[in-house]
Design a protein around this motif. Structure first.
Motif, short mmCIF file in Angstrom:
data_model
loop_
_atom_site.label_atom_id
_atom_site.label_comp_id
_atom_site.label_asym_id
_atom_site.label_seq_id
_atom_site.Cartn_x
_atom_site.Cartn_y
_atom_site.Cartn_z
N TYR A 1 -29.05 -11.70 -8.81
CA TYR A 1 -30.17 -12.54 -7.92
C TYR A 1 -29.42 -12.64 -6.28
O TYR A 1 -28.75 -13.54 -6.02
N THR B 1 -31.59 -12.64 -3.95
CA THR B 1 -32.84 -13.26 -3.16
C THR B 1 -32.53 -14.72 -2.79
O THR B 1 -33.30 -15.24 -2.04
N HIS B 2 -31.70 -15.26 -3.44
CA HIS B 2 -31.44 -16.80 -3.00
C HIS B 2 -30.13 -17.06 -2.74
O HIS B 2 -29.16 -16.17 -3.00
N VAL C 1 -34.89 -19.43 -9.89
CA VAL C 1 -35.42 -18.11 -9.11
C VAL C 1 -36.92 -17.99 -9.10
O VAL C 1 -37.23 -17.52 -8.04
N GLU D 1 -39.01 -20.37 -3.74
CA GLU D 1 -39.20 -19.25 -2.56
C GLU D 1 -37.92 -18.42 -2.39
O GLU D 1 -36.67 -19.04 -2.51
N LYS D 2 -38.14 -17.23 -1.91
CA LYS D 2 -36.96 -16.28 -1.60
C LYS D 2 -36.29 -16.71 -0.24
O LYS D 2 -36.70 -17.20 0.25
N GLY D 3 -34.98 -16.83 -0.39
CA GLY D 3 -34.07 -17.38 0.86
C GLY D 3 -33.81 -18.93 0.59
O GLY D 3 -32.88 -19.40 1.26
#
Length: 489
Positions: free
Chosen positions: A364, A366-367, A398, A402-404
């Motif tokens: 992952y 994205t986070h 995840v 939200e992403k980030g």
């Protein structure tokens, strides 16, 4: 009764005996004569109920009076002598055949001119059958009251709604659960009809038709219907109407039992959704895997290493996804058949989380992950299943954040327990949904567009419970959620 003779003479005795015999002949009652102080029984004609005696006897009480009733008989005699009044008493006696019977005995004092008692003249009636009938009625009443209390205890302590209609569609009985559903008391509900108790016209008409059908066919009838609960809101109910048949074979009332099946219906819907999602979710990676394999095949003779590597990587990813889903289904199946084995062994949970951290950062990107530093803590648990729980909580974070956004994983010791927490900055969960999150097939109302089966948290919960630990969640809508579990150290 006064006598003109102060003392007994032969003539008076003969006259007395003649009157006695005449009375015996004229009546069906037992006749007896007693001495002034009742110490002697001078004569008794028992009519077959009691043993006759023509001789004066002193020990008449043991011969005729039932042992347990002797004290009250003696007390009544003493009172009658003291007040020179009529003796009257119901008591048990020893019958001529040796059995115990009942009698109503009355004796009148015979007085001389000086007002002294010179004799008692009495009659007694055989009331054995009457007393037996009374006893049978009393016993029957007690049994009936006991049964009534038993039935009321059962009906008033069951969550099911229980009630009885008369033939005019009025409620003649309603248990506590039904009164609670209506939000009414017995006084303002029983004796009234369906409309009076809050049923809509169509609903009342439907039940009236069903009651008529039960009366006509003398057969039960069953159905399902929605009804607004006074506290819980609209619920779904399964009900059955049953005829109450009297001794003439006619329907005299209609009894009903209703059960709240709202949760069962919701579970069925979730299960159907689950089956649909399984079909869809398994089909999606299979389709992608097939497409990537076809692409690799078509490019096998060409020099396109990057494309092949990408296709292979994606194929591995889809295969892993399907493997995880199938493992989840297998674990669910094992759990429901009580075959989910937990093999405990000591291990360092800090090392386990370190391994999970390394894998998580690779999978992952994205986070933003923050794994807090924590000291080594040894637990006696199933390492693979605890790993599965932690990974599932991270995957959920995840999936729903939200992403980030930041995801924080922490672990620390709390007395005799160790606690693991996974905190996200997602959309949060409504308070009313929190108690349901760990139920099988349950998915939050705001999560329908996100792939899932509603079994992950259920499996996590069962695994942690199997270890003697606890699992829970804290959440604020719009801010995020923290899922946690504890294990004994």
């Amino acid at each position: 009764m006064l006598s003109d003779q102060p003392n007994f003479t032969e003539e008076t005795v003969i006259a007395s005996e003649q009157r006695f015999r005449a009375l015996v002949t004229a009546t069906s009652d037992i006749i007896y004569r007693m001495s002034p102080n009742w110490q002697e029984m001078r004569q008794l004609y028992g009519r077959g109920f009691l043993t006759d005696t023509d001789e004066t006897i002193a020990d008449w009480i043991p011969k005729y009076i039932y042992e347990l009733d002797r004290p009250k008989v003696e007390a009544a005699i003493n009172e009658a002598i003291s007040e020179k009044k009529i003796f009257q008493l119901e008591h048990r006696v020893l019958q001529a055949d040796g059995s115990i019977g009942w009698t109503l005995s009355r004796a009148v004092p015979i007085l001389n001119k000086q007002g002294e008692i010179i004799e008692w003249f009495g009659t007694a009636s055989d009331i054995t059958e009457t007393k037996r009938t009374e006893e049978a009625l009393r016993t029957s009443k007690e049994q009936s009251e006991q049964q009534k209390r038993l039935y009321e205890t059962i009906t008033n302590n069951t969550p099911d709604l229980m009630y009885v209609f008369d033939l005019n569609y009025n409620f003649i009985y309603a248990n506590n659960a039904l009164l609670t559903m209506w939000g009414k008391t017995w006084e303002n509900a029983v004796g009234k009809g369906l409309l009076d108790n809050g049923y809509e016209p169509w609903h009342a008409e439907m039940h009236e038709r069903e009651i008529d059908l039960v009366k006509t066919t003398k057969q039960p009838i069953r159905g399902e219907v929605s009804f607004p609960h006074a506290v819980l809101g609209t619920r779904i109910y399964d009900y059955i109407f049953t005829p109450v048949i009297n001794q003439d074979g006619e329907v005299e009332a209609v009894a009903g039992t209703t059960r709240d099946i709202t949760e069962i219906k919701e579970s069925e819907m979730r299960k159907n959704d689950f089956i649909g999602m399984v079909s869809h979710e398994l089909k999606t990676p299979l389709t992608s895997l097939s497409a990537y394999l076809q692409l690799v095949e078509s490019e096998s003779g060409k020099d396109n290493q990057a494309l092949r590597e990408k296709a292979i990587a994606q194929s591995i990813k889809k295969t892993k996804r399907m493997t995880n889903m199938i493992n989840g289904f297998l674990n669910l199946s094992r759990l429901e058949s009580n075959k989910l084995f937990i093999e405990k062994a000591p291990f360092d949970i800090a090392e386990l989380i370190a391994d999970i951290e390394e894998e998580t950062r690779i999978l992952y990107s994205t986070h933003k992950f923050n794994f807090d530093s924590f000291e080594s803590v040894t637990v006696n648990a199933d390492r693979g299943k605890i790993s599965q729980v932690i990974i599932n909580l991270i995957n959920n974070a995840v999936k729903y954040a939200e992403k980030g956004s930041k995801i924080q994983v922490s672990c620390f010791q709390m007395g005799e327990n160790v606690q693991v927490r996974v905190k996200d900055e997602g959309r949060g969960i409504m308070e009313g949904e929190l108690p349901k999150l760990f139920e099988r097939f349950y998915r939050g109302q705001n999560n329908k567009l996100i792939a899932g089966f509603g079994i992950g948290l259920y499996l996590c919960s069962e695994i942690i419970k199997g270890h003697g630990g606890e699992i829970g969640v804290e959440s604020t809508v719009g801010i995020g959620s923290t899922f946690y579990f504890t294990l004994p150290v």
